[in-house]
Design a protein around this motif. Structure first.
Motif, PDB file in Angstrom:
ATOM      1  N   CYS A  23       0.805  -1.229   0.000  1.00 25.33           N
ATOM      2  CA  CYS A  23       0.000   0.000   0.000  1.00 25.33           C
ATOM      3  C   CYS A  23       0.831   1.268   0.000  1.00 25.33           C
ATOM      4  O   CYS A  23       0.279   2.351  -0.113  1.00 25.33           O
ATOM      5  N   LEU A  28      -5.415   5.861  -1.571  1.00 28.19           N
ATOM      6  CA  LEU A  28      -6.462   5.124  -0.856  1.00 28.19           C
ATOM      7  C   LEU A  28      -7.856   5.554  -1.294  1.00 28.19           C
ATOM      8  O   LEU A  28      -8.822   4.816  -1.069  1.00 28.19           O
ATOM      9  N   SER A 101     -12.121   5.134   7.783  1.00 26.92           N
ATOM     10  CA  SER A 101     -11.184   5.275   6.661  1.00 26.92           C
ATOM     11  C   SER A 101     -10.228   4.088   6.582  1.00 26.92           C
ATOM     12  O   SER A 101      -9.814   3.523   7.597  1.00 26.92           O
ATOM     13  N   TRP A 102      -9.884   3.742   5.336  1.00 23.91           N
ATOM     14  CA  TRP A 102      -8.783   2.815   5.114  1.00 23.91           C
ATOM     15  C   TRP A 102      -7.473   3.597   5.260  1.00 23.91           C
ATOM     16  O   TRP A 102      -7.403   4.778   4.915  1.00 23.91           O
ATOM     17  N   TYR A 103      -6.454   2.937   5.819  1.00 20.53           N
ATOM     18  CA  TYR A 103      -5.157   3.585   5.940  1.00 20.53           C
ATOM     19  C   TYR A 103      -4.052   2.581   5.623  1.00 20.53           C
ATOM     20  O   TYR A 103      -4.274   1.362   5.631  1.00 20.53           O
ATOM     21  N   CYS A 104      -2.889   3.096   5.337  1.00 15.89           N
ATOM     22  CA  CYS A 104      -1.749   2.247   4.999  1.00 15.89           C
ATOM     23  C   CYS A 104      -0.935   1.962   6.253  1.00 15.89           C
ATOM     24  O   CYS A 104      -0.353   2.866   6.853  1.00 15.89           O
ATOM     25  N   ASN A 105      -0.914   0.688   6.660  1.00 13.14           N
ATOM     26  CA  ASN A 105      -0.054   0.252   7.750  1.00 13.14           C
ATOM     27  C   ASN A 105       1.340   0.071   7.161  1.00 13.14           C
ATOM     28  O   ASN A 105       1.634  -0.944   6.508  1.00 13.14           O
ATOM     29  N   VAL A 111      -3.103  -2.420   3.520  1.00 15.39           N
ATOM     30  CA  VAL A 111      -4.210  -1.527   3.817  1.00 15.39           C
ATOM     31  C   VAL A 111      -5.066  -2.127   4.923  1.00 15.39           C
ATOM     32  O   VAL A 111      -5.421  -3.311   4.886  1.00 15.39           O
ATOM     33  N   ASP A 114      -9.407   1.600   9.702  1.00 15.14           N
ATOM     34  CA  ASP A 114      -9.238   2.228  11.014  1.00 15.14           C
ATOM     35  C   ASP A 114     -10.412   1.856  11.919  1.00 15.14           C
ATOM     36  O   ASP A 114     -11.573   1.987  11.523  1.00 15.14           O
ATOM     37  N   THR A 117     -12.921   6.389  14.469  1.00 17.62           N
ATOM     38  CA  THR A 117     -13.107   7.472  13.513  1.00 17.62           C
ATOM     39  C   THR A 117     -13.722   8.689  14.177  1.00 17.62           C
ATOM     40  O   THR A 117     -14.544   8.559  15.091  1.00 17.62           O
ATOM     41  N   ASN A 340      -7.864  13.280   7.491  1.00 16.71           N
ATOM     42  CA  ASN A 340      -7.309  12.442   6.435  1.00 16.71           C
ATOM     43  C   ASN A 340      -8.033  12.687   5.107  1.00 16.71           C
ATOM     44  O   ASN A 340      -9.164  13.195   5.081  1.00 16.71           O
TER      45      ASN A 340
END
Length: 365
Positions: A23, A28, A101-105, A111, A114, A117, A340
Motif C-alpha cells: 500500500c 487510498l 477510513s482505510w489507511y496504509c499500515n 491496507v 481504522d 473514527t 485524512n
C-alpha cells in the motif's frame, strides 16, 4: 562502479514491486467502500415503528449525498437517545452514520480499516444533542428554575441556513431546521442573568458562612456519643471530650474570621452587579452575551457576539403538543470529520450534495 549502480537499480525495482503489491504510495481514495446497516441503540417501544420509518427516510438522503464511499466504509443505525427537551415533549431520536477510513499500515505494508473514527454525520430529531448540551454548554446558574446554555456561534451560511460551530468538536458544524419561523430557545436577559448569578453566589456565601456552625453541631454530637459510649474508659472519655471542647472554644474566632473572609470575597462581586444594574437600566432587557470563561461569573460588563456567546434557555412554546409525539419538530443536521484525505473528501461531497430541502420537508411530519 557499474556493479554498484546495478545493485542500487535492482534495490529500487524491488522496493517498487513491494510498494505495488502492498500500500505504500497507493491512492487510498481509489478504494471503493460500501454502506452497511449497524446495530440500533436504545430503541424504546413507544412510537418505534414510526420513528424507524422516519430514520430510514433520512438514511436515503444521507446516502444520496455520498452514494459511493471513497477510501472508507460507512455504517449507519437508528437510535432513540435522550429525554424530551420539555416535559411531555416530542420523542427524541436520531440517525447516526460513521465513516471509517482505510489507511496504509506502513510497517506491514498493507491496507487496514481504522477501528476508530472522528468522521460522523447525524440528524438529531427533537433533541439539541451536541448543538447545545449539558456537557459543554450548560451554566451552573439557572433562570426561573430553567437551565441556561451558551448558544453556539454562527460561523457562516450553508444552503441558506445559519451554520453553527459547536463546542463539542473542533472539526464539526451543524444547522438546525425549525418550523413556523420560531426558535426553540429564547434569550436570557442581562437582568435575568445577573439575578441568577447573584442567587448562586448568595447560596455559596451562605454555605461558607455556616460551615463552622455545622462543625459545632457535629462536634457536640461526637461529644455526646463519647459520653454515652460504654465501651470507653472514663479517662479516655475525658481526654477525648477535653480535646473536642477545645475545638468548640476556638470556633467563635474561626466563625468571625471565616465571615470576614467571605464578606471580603463576595461583597465586591455583589457590588459589580449592583453598579451595573444602577448604571445600565436601559439595557437590562437586552440579551446577555458573555465570554465562555465567565460562565458563572460577572466581570462588570457584557460583551458582543464577536467576542462572546448569547445565553439562552429552552422555549417550551416552540413545541406543538398537538402533533404526534414522533413528529420531527426540529432537526439538527450535524457532521464532523477527521483530517485524512478520505474524510475531507466525504466532507466536500456531503456539503455539496446533501438534499437539505428534502430533510426540511420532514419537519412536523
Amino acid at each position: 562502479m557499474k556493479k554498484t549502480a546495478s545493485l542500487i537499480a535492482l534495490a529500487l525495482l524491488v522496493k517498487l514491486a513491494i510498494a505495488q503489491t502492498g500500500c505504500i504510495g497507493q491512492d487510498l481514495l481509489t478504494i471503493k467502500g460500501n454502506w452497511k446497516k449497524g446495530s440500533d441503540a436504545n430503541m424504546v417501544v413507544t412510537n418505534q415503528a414510526k420513528v424507524i420509518s422516519h430514520i430510514d427516510a433520512m438514511s436515503e438522503l444521507f446516502k444520496s449525498a455520498y452514494p459511493q464511499p471513497k477510501g472508507m466504509e460507512v455504517k449507519w443505525y437508528h437510535s432513540m437517545n435522550g429525554h424530551p427537551v420539555i416535559n411531555n415533549g416530542p420523542q427524541p431520536y436520531q440517525y447516526n452514520s460513521l465513516y471509517q477510513s482505510w489507511y496504509c499500515n506502513k510497517t506491514a505494508n498493507k491496507v487496514e480499516l481504522d477501528e476508530e473514527t472522528g468522521t460522523w454525520a447525524y440528524a438529531f430529531v427533537n433533541n439539541f444533542n451536541w448543538f447545545m448540551g449539558d456537557q459543554y454548554d450548560k451554566l451552573l446558574v439557572r433562570v426561573n428554575n430553567q437551565d441556561v446554555y451558551f448558544l453556539p456561534k454562527v460561523v457562516g451560511q450553508w444552503k441558506g441556513y445559519n451554520l453553527y460551530s459547536t463546542s463539542s468538536h473542533s472539526m464539526g458544524q451543524c444547522i438546525i431546521l425549525l418550523h413556523n419561523d420560531q426558535l426553540p430557545w429564547k434569550p436570557v436577559t442581562q437582568l435575568q442573568y445577573l439575578q441568577a448569578v447573584r442567587a448562586y453566589w448568595e447560596k455559596s456565601k451562605a454555605a461558607q458562612d455556616h460551615v463552622n456552625d455545622d462543625n459545632a453541631v457535629r462536634t457536640q454530637k461526637i461529644m455526646e456519643n463519647t459520653r454515652n459510649n460504654k465501651g470507653l474508659k472514663q479517662e479516655d472519655k475525658d481526654k477525648t471530650i477535653a480535646g473536642l471542647q477545645k475545638d468548640l472554644d476556638a470556633l467563635p474566632e474561626k466563625i468571625a474570621d471565616n465571615l470576614a473572609s467571605s464578606t471580603k470575597y463576595y461583597n465586591p462581586k455583589f457590588k459589580l452587579m449592583d453598579d451595573y444594574i444602577t448604571q445600565h437600566s436601559s439595557s437590562l432587557q437586552d440579551p446577555a452575551i458573555i465570554e465562555t470563561r465567565l460562565a458563572s461569573e460577572f466581570n462588570g460588563s457584557f460583551t458582543t457576539l464577536e467576542k462572546g456567546q448569547m445565553l439562552v434557555m429552552v422555549n417550551p412554546d416552540y413545541f406543538n403538543k398537538r402533533l404526534p409525539a414522533y413528529a420531527a419538530q426540529m432537526i439538527v443536521l450535524y457532521w464532523r470529520w477527521d483530517k485524512n484525505p478520505a474524510s475531507m473528501n466525504f466532507k466536500a461531497e456531503f456539503e455539496a450534495n446533501f438534499p437539505i430541502d428534502k430533510l426540511k420537508a420532514m419537519i412536523d411530519k
